[in-house]
Motif scaffolding. Structure first.
Motif, PDB file in Angstrom:
ATOM      1  N   ARG A  63     -35.840  14.064   8.465  1.00  0.00           N
ATOM      2  CA  ARG A  63     -34.584  14.524   7.864  1.00  0.00           C
ATOM      3  C   ARG A  63     -34.125  15.610   8.510  1.00  0.00           C
ATOM      4  NH1 ARG A  63     -35.437  15.233   1.594  1.00  0.00           N
ATOM      5  NH2 ARG A  63     -36.134  13.011   1.687  1.00  0.00           N
ATOM      6  N   GLU A  64     -34.962  16.586   9.225  1.00  0.00           N
ATOM      7  CA  GLU A  64     -34.196  17.705   9.585  1.00  0.00           C
ATOM      8  C   GLU A  64     -33.677  17.338  10.981  1.00  0.00           C
ATOM      9  OE1 GLU A  64     -36.722  21.562   9.077  1.00  0.00           O
ATOM     10  OE2 GLU A  64     -38.000  19.971   9.238  1.00  0.00           O
ATOM     11  N   LEU A  65     -34.036  16.496  11.768  1.00  0.00           N
ATOM     12  CA  LEU A  65     -33.650  16.043  13.147  1.00  0.00           C
ATOM     13  C   LEU A  65     -32.492  15.135  12.891  1.00  0.00           C
ATOM     14  CD1 LEU A  65     -37.171  14.829  14.522  1.00  0.00           C
ATOM     15  CD2 LEU A  65     -35.619  16.471  15.471  1.00  0.00           C
ATOM     16  N   ALA A  66     -32.303  14.438  11.859  1.00  0.00           N
ATOM     17  CA  ALA A  66     -31.136  13.534  11.329  1.00  0.00           C
ATOM     18  C   ALA A  66     -29.896  14.742  11.043  1.00  0.00           C
ATOM     19  CB  ALA A  66     -31.310  12.649  10.309  1.00  0.00           C
ATOM     20  N   SER A  67     -30.299  15.414  10.467  1.00  0.00           N
ATOM     21  CA  SER A  67     -29.469  16.490   9.910  1.00  0.00           C
ATOM     22  C   SER A  67     -28.831  17.370  11.045  1.00  0.00           C
ATOM     23  CB  SER A  67     -29.931  17.570   8.831  1.00  0.00           C
ATOM     24  OG  SER A  67     -30.787  18.530   9.087  1.00  0.00           O
ATOM     25  N   SER A  68     -29.632  17.541  12.075  1.00  0.00           N
ATOM     26  CA  SER A  68     -29.183  18.397  13.247  1.00  0.00           C
ATOM     27  C   SER A  68     -28.611  17.531  14.319  1.00  0.00           C
ATOM     28  CB  SER A  68     -30.519  18.991  14.041  1.00  0.00           C
ATOM     29  OG  SER A  68     -30.906  20.191  13.047  1.00  0.00           O
ATOM     30  N   GLY A  69     -28.360  16.000  14.171  1.00  0.00           N
ATOM     31  CA  GLY A  69     -27.847  15.188  14.986  1.00  0.00           C
ATOM     32  C   GLY A  69     -28.756  14.800  16.175  1.00  0.00           C
ATOM     33  N   PHE A  70     -29.805  14.898  16.095  1.00  0.00           N
ATOM     34  CA  PHE A  70     -30.753  14.338  17.036  1.00  0.00           C
ATOM     35  C   PHE A  70     -30.957  12.952  16.873  1.00  0.00           C
ATOM     36  CE2 PHE A  70     -32.023  18.798  17.309  1.00  0.00           C
ATOM     37  CZ  PHE A  70     -32.332  19.122  18.828  1.00  0.00           C
ATOM     38  N   ILE A  71     -31.307  12.454  15.760  1.00  0.00           N
ATOM     39  CA  ILE A  71     -31.345  11.130  15.397  1.00  0.00           C
ATOM     40  C   ILE A  71     -30.187  10.616  14.507  1.00  0.00           C
ATOM     41  CG2 ILE A  71     -33.849  11.168  15.838  1.00  0.00           C
ATOM     42  CD1 ILE A  71     -34.259  11.111  12.982  1.00  0.00           C
ATOM     43  N   ARG A  72     -30.173   9.487  14.449  1.00  0.00           N
ATOM     44  CA  ARG A  72     -29.378   8.654  13.022  1.00  0.00           C
ATOM     45  C   ARG A  72     -30.209   8.528  11.698  1.00  0.00           C
ATOM     46  NH1 ARG A  72     -29.129   4.861  16.954  1.00  0.00           N
ATOM     47  NH2 ARG A  72     -30.526   3.637  15.562  1.00  0.00           N
ATOM     48  N   PRO A  73     -29.341   8.959  10.762  1.00  0.00           N
ATOM     49  CA  PRO A  73     -30.286   8.702   9.308  1.00  0.00           C
ATOM     50  C   PRO A  73     -30.913   7.440   9.246  1.00  0.00           C
ATOM     51  CG  PRO A  73     -27.961   9.475   9.153  1.00  0.00           C
ATOM     52  CD  PRO A  73     -27.932   9.102  10.457  1.00  0.00           C
ATOM     53  N   GLY A  74     -32.115   7.593   8.775  1.00  0.00           N
ATOM     54  CA  GLY A  74     -33.165   6.275   8.926  1.00  0.00           C
ATOM     55  C   GLY A  74     -33.612   5.982  10.165  1.00  0.00           C
ATOM     56  N   GLN A  75     -33.439   6.654  11.293  1.00  0.00           N
ATOM     57  CA  GLN A  75     -33.888   6.039  12.386  1.00  0.00           C
ATOM     58  C   GLN A  75     -35.550   6.513  12.129  1.00  0.00           C
ATOM     59  OE1 GLN A  75     -31.942   7.573  16.017  1.00  0.00           O
ATOM     60  NE2 GLN A  75     -33.891   7.449  17.155  1.00  0.00           N
ATOM     61  N   ASP A  76     -36.441   5.499  12.758  1.00  0.00           N
ATOM     62  CA  ASP A  76     -37.853   5.727  12.612  1.00  0.00           C
ATOM     63  C   ASP A  76     -38.500   5.659  14.148  1.00  0.00           C
ATOM     64  OD1 ASP A  76     -37.798   3.126  12.812  1.00  0.00           O
ATOM     65  OD2 ASP A  76     -38.760   2.713  11.145  1.00  0.00           O
ATOM     66  N   TRP A  77     -37.670   5.714  14.885  1.00  0.00           N
ATOM     67  CA  TRP A  77     -38.313   5.356  16.292  1.00  0.00           C
ATOM     68  C   TRP A  77     -37.572   6.444  17.508  1.00  0.00           C
ATOM     69  CZ3 TRP A  77     -34.844   4.383  20.172  1.00  0.00           C
ATOM     70  CH2 TRP A  77     -33.594   3.715  19.748  1.00  0.00           C
ATOM     71  N   GLU A  78     -38.354   6.456  18.657  1.00  0.00           N
ATOM     72  CA  GLU A  78     -37.409   7.399  19.659  1.00  0.00           C
ATOM     73  C   GLU A  78     -38.040   6.887  20.850  1.00  0.00           C
ATOM     74  OE1 GLU A  78     -39.629  11.100  20.456  1.00  0.00           O
ATOM     75  OE2 GLU A  78     -41.475  10.277  19.549  1.00  0.00           O
ATOM     76  N   GLU A  79     -37.186   6.963  22.012  1.00  0.00           N
ATOM     77  CA  GLU A  79     -37.371   6.435  23.253  1.00  0.00           C
ATOM     78  C   GLU A  79     -37.993   7.500  24.038  1.00  0.00           C
ATOM     79  OE1 GLU A  79     -34.703   4.226  26.576  1.00  0.00           O
ATOM     80  OE2 GLU A  79     -33.922   6.281  26.220  1.00  0.00           O
ATOM     81  N   LEU A  80     -38.989   7.158  24.702  1.00  0.00           N
ATOM     82  CA  LEU A  80     -39.850   7.938  25.652  1.00  0.00           C
ATOM     83  C   LEU A  80     -39.514   7.627  27.053  1.00  0.00           C
ATOM     84  CD1 LEU A  80     -43.504   7.734  23.923  1.00  0.00           C
ATOM     85  CD2 LEU A  80     -41.731   9.577  23.660  1.00  0.00           C
ATOM     86  N   VAL A  81     -39.499   8.460  27.832  1.00  0.00           N
ATOM     87  CA  VAL A  81     -39.146   8.078  29.344  1.00  0.00           C
ATOM     88  C   VAL A  81     -40.342   8.870  30.263  1.00  0.00           C
ATOM     89  CG1 VAL A  81     -36.681   7.903  28.640  1.00  0.00           C
ATOM     90  CG2 VAL A  81     -37.527  10.065  29.476  1.00  0.00           C
ATOM     91  N   VAL A  82     -40.580   8.314  31.357  1.00  0.00           N
ATOM     92  CA  VAL A  82     -41.191   8.967  32.210  1.00  0.00           C
ATOM     93  C   VAL A  82     -40.311   9.155  33.529  1.00  0.00           C
ATOM     94  CG1 VAL A  82     -43.083   8.923  33.928  1.00  0.00           C
ATOM     95  CG2 VAL A  82     -43.383   7.904  31.774  1.00  0.00           C
ATOM     96  N   ILE A  83     -39.946  10.591  33.766  1.00  0.00           N
ATOM     97  CA  ILE A  83     -39.169  10.910  35.041  1.00  0.00           C
ATOM     98  C   ILE A  83     -40.025  11.076  36.194  1.00  0.00           C
ATOM     99  CG2 ILE A  83     -37.608  12.819  35.721  1.00  0.00           C
ATOM    100  CD1 ILE A  83     -36.761  13.011  32.870  1.00  0.00           C
ATOM    101  N   ARG A  84     -39.598  10.475  37.257  1.00  0.00           N
ATOM    102  CA  ARG A  84     -40.259  10.797  38.619  1.00  0.00           C
ATOM    103  C   ARG A  84     -39.353  11.573  39.466  1.00  0.00           C
ATOM    104  NH1 ARG A  84     -40.861   8.586  43.798  1.00  0.00           N
ATOM    105  NH2 ARG A  84     -43.036   8.119  44.212  1.00  0.00           N
ATOM    106  N   ALA A  85     -39.889  12.767  40.024  1.00  0.00           N
ATOM    107  CA  ALA A  85     -39.077  13.432  40.857  1.00  0.00           C
ATOM    108  C   ALA A  85     -39.859  13.458  42.246  1.00  0.00           C
ATOM    109  CB  ALA A  85     -38.778  14.810  40.433  1.00  0.00           C
ATOM    110  N   GLU A  86     -39.222  13.419  43.298  1.00  0.00           N
ATOM    111  CA  GLU A  86     -40.063  13.646  44.538  1.00  0.00           C
ATOM    112  C   GLU A  86     -39.382  14.591  45.556  1.00  0.00           C
ATOM    113  OE1 GLU A  86     -40.909  10.741  48.514  1.00  0.00           O
ATOM    114  OE2 GLU A  86     -39.834   9.749  46.777  1.00  0.00           O
ATOM    115  N   ARG A  87     -40.201  15.357  45.829  1.00  0.00           N
ATOM    116  CA  ARG A  87     -39.755  16.419  46.930  1.00  0.00           C
ATOM    117  C   ARG A  87     -39.716  15.842  48.277  1.00  0.00           C
ATOM    118  NH1 ARG A  87     -42.813  22.142  48.412  1.00  0.00           N
ATOM    119  NH2 ARG A  87     -41.302  22.782  50.033  1.00  0.00           N
ATOM    120  N   ALA A  88     -38.477  15.837  48.947  1.00  0.00           N
ATOM    121  CA  ALA A  88     -38.319  15.407  50.272  1.00  0.00           C
ATOM    122  C   ALA A  88     -39.034  16.268  51.312  1.00  0.00           C
ATOM    123  CB  ALA A  88     -36.705  15.565  50.427  1.00  0.00           C
TER     124      ALA A  88
END
Length: 214
Positions: free
Chosen positions: A189-214
């Motif tokens: 509810r707090e996340l929705a009121s702050s604009g992080f998610i849509r009202p009623g949303q019950d999932w999130e997208e997880l990502v794995v970021i890969r960063a390589e040092r040249a």
């Protein structure tokens, strides 16, 4: 897997990071797992052929848990207590894995004590992620790789931009839609009121970021 009370329980983000680690191929690598919790990702590094594995967590309970799990699995892992990279700041690694706190903390900055510090990450969810983007490149050997998992809610493009500004080649390696767990359900509810998610949303997208040092 053994887990002392108050230590973060491996969940979907842990599994996704282990998958990314396996795909990256780390045989013979010097591996570092930060925010190790139960040590699940550090164990995966050891079992997938890393030559030396080090783990760090700010929580003494997590440190003891990770050490116990390494002993139970019969693998050699150094486990240090400390804030992010502080205990290993003079070392270099070929692979760094991190599952940091990334849940927006509606009440402000994350707590320094209690189990909430395993997920509370400041108002934008980036209190720890930004520090990792700044500090991790300094510990990577030439050609070294950082693998970090976090929710898309705290800003994928911001993470990619911060790592590229640090001279890294960064991209999203894996994506996965994950149903909300207890923490996110309790804050929906707090996340929705702050604009992080849509009202009623019950999932999130997880990502794995890969960063390589040249």
């Amino acid at each position: 897997m053994f887990r002392l009370p108050g230590v973060y329980r491996p969940q979907g983000d842990t599994r996704l990071l282990c998958e990314a680690l396996k795909e990256s191929g780390i045989r013979g690598a010097r591996a570092l797992d930060v925010c190790t919790g139960t040590g699940r990702v550090a164990l995966a590094a050891a079992l997938n052929g890393a030559a030396r594995v080090t783990a760090v967590d700010v929580s003494w309970r997590a440190v003891l848990t990770a050490r116990a799990n390494a002993l139970l699995r019969g693998v050699r892992i150094r486990v240090h207590q400390g804030d992010l990279f502080t205990p290993v700041r003079k070392e270099k690694f070929d692979v760094i894995t991190v599952n940091p706190p990334y849940v927006p903390a509606m009440k402000g900055m994350p707590s320094r004590h209690g189990r909430e510090r395993a997920w509370d990450a400041g108002p934008a969810g980036r209190a720890t992620v930004d520090r990792i983007c700044d500090q991790a490149p300094r510990l990577l050997a030439s050609g070294g790789v950082l693998l970090m998992v976090h929710s898309a809610l705290c800003g994928v493009e911001m993470t990619l931009g911060a790592l590229r500004d640090a001279g890294m080649k960064a991209s999203v390696l894996l994506r996965h839609e994950e149903p909300f767990g207890p923490v996110m359900r309790g804050r929906a509810r707090e996340l929705a009121s702050s604009g992080f998610i849509r009202p009623g949303q019950d999932w999130e997208e997880l990502v794995v970021i890969r960063a390589e040092r040249a």
